[in-house]
Write a protein that holds these residues in place. Structure first.
Motif, mmCIF file in Angstrom:
data_model
loop_
_atom_site.group_PDB
_atom_site.id
_atom_site.type_symbol
_atom_site.label_atom_id
_atom_site.label_comp_id
_atom_site.label_asym_id
_atom_site.label_seq_id
_atom_site.Cartn_x
_atom_site.Cartn_y
_atom_site.Cartn_z
ATOM 1 N N GLY A 1 -0.830 12.344 5.549
ATOM 2 C CA GLY A 1 -2.116 12.742 6.089
ATOM 3 C C GLY A 1 -3.326 12.165 5.387
ATOM 4 N N ARG A 2 -3.117 11.185 4.530
ATOM 5 C CA ARG A 2 -4.218 10.606 3.773
ATOM 6 C C ARG A 2 -4.380 9.130 4.106
ATOM 7 N N GLY A 3 -5.441 8.530 3.572
ATOM 8 C CA GLY A 3 -5.639 7.096 3.728
ATOM 9 C C GLY A 3 -4.699 6.317 2.829
ATOM 10 N N LEU A 4 -4.695 5.013 3.016
ATOM 11 C CA LEU A 4 -3.811 4.159 2.227
ATOM 12 C C LEU A 4 -4.478 3.752 0.923
ATOM 13 N N PHE B 1 3.796 0.660 2.566
ATOM 14 C CA PHE B 1 3.603 -0.329 3.625
ATOM 15 C C PHE B 1 3.357 -1.702 3.017
ATOM 16 N N TYR C 1 0.840 -1.184 0.000
ATOM 17 C CA TYR C 1 0.000 0.000 0.000
ATOM 18 C C TYR C 1 0.880 1.240 0.000
ATOM 19 N N HIS D 1 -4.256 0.843 -2.140
ATOM 20 C CA HIS D 1 -3.729 -0.473 -2.493
ATOM 21 C C HIS D 1 -2.940 -0.391 -3.798
ATOM 22 N N ARG E 1 9.593 5.232 4.102
ATOM 23 C CA ARG E 1 9.328 6.578 3.604
ATOM 24 C C ARG E 1 10.235 6.843 2.421
ATOM 25 N N ALA F 1 5.689 -1.149 9.544
ATOM 26 C CA ALA F 1 5.908 0.248 9.931
ATOM 27 C C ALA F 1 6.166 1.153 8.733
ATOM 28 N N GLN G 1 0.811 5.514 0.971
ATOM 29 C CA GLN G 1 0.116 6.547 1.726
ATOM 30 C C GLN G 1 0.812 7.878 1.531
#
Lengths: 111, 118
Positions: free
Chosen positions: A40-43, A88, A35, A45, A106, A103, A37
């Motif tokens: 500040g947003r949702g994940l 992720f 996923y 797929h 980045r 975790a 991200q």
């Protein structure tokens, strides 16, 4: 608790380079997913690979899975500044139907 | 837009107050998940529903947390007597379980509710 562990924790590359992220997990799985991200947003797929698959492609993404080593890698080829985000891995382990996330890595792609 | 929606987007509350969040999943999805995410970490599983049945709840979830999914549609997550440690992004996700296939498919996430407990 979190099932997967991503490596590296952070990655900074130049636009056009390839980015490789690794994920290790602990128990037997039905599938592994990646996923993305944005801050500040949702994940969102990206790709799913099942436990009986070894490699999968989707556009600039390539995912490998080694169940004997309990590890996976995500390769993003020809990266773009817009690929800057957190990535992720998530696993659904056998005997349970919840998806557990690591975790994250980045990724920062410099233009 | 027929994606997963969460309300509110942001919630600031004082310690000791109760808060309730709402999640509207994609309409045909029968599975709904709640996760919590703190800065720099991945989403942490809290609980999930299949239709209206709550099938699993994380052992990390204290008695102050409760979730419902009446009629198998929208879901609410309530936190009672909030503590500063509850400050986090609360994410909802939904998915579609087809027939008797046991494995999950991809999750569709909402944008989350950012909770700040002062």
């Amino acid at each position: 608790s979190q099932q997967g562990e991503e490596d590296p924790q952070a990655l900074s590359i130049q636009e056009g380079e390839n980015a490789t992220m690794n994920c290790s997990y602990k128990t037997s799985i039905n599938n592994l997913q990646w996923y993305r991200q944005n801050s500040g947003r949702g994940l969102v797929h990206l790709i799913l690979i099942r436990s009986n698959e070894r490699e999968k492609h989707s556009g600039r993404l390539r995912v490998t899975l080694d169940t004997s080593k309990k590890s996976s890698s995500l390769l993003i080829t020809a990266s773009r500044a817009a690929d800057t985000a957190s990535y992720f891995c998530a696993t659904e382990h056998t005997g349970g139907f919840k998806t557990i996330f690591g975790a994250g890595t980045r990724l920062f792609v410099k233009a | 837009d027929t994606g997963v929606s969460q309300d509110p987007r942001h919630k600031i509350t004082k310690r000791g107050q109760n808060v309730t969040f709402r999640c509207d999943p994609i309409s045909e999805h029968n599975r709904l998940y709640w996760y919590r995410q703190t800065l720099g970490q991945g989403p942490e599983f809290l609980t999930y529903f299949q239709n209206e049945a709550q099938l699993e709840k994380s052992r990390l979830l204290s008695d102050r947390f409760s979730a419902e999914r009446p009629k198998g549609s929208f879901s609410t997550l309530e936190i009672q007597r909030t503590e500063q440690g509850d400050s986090a992004m609360y994410l909802c996700a939904s998915s579609l379980l087809l027939g008797s296939v046991a494995t999950n498919e991809k999750l569709f996430f909402g944008s989350g509710t950012q909770l700040s407990v002062l």
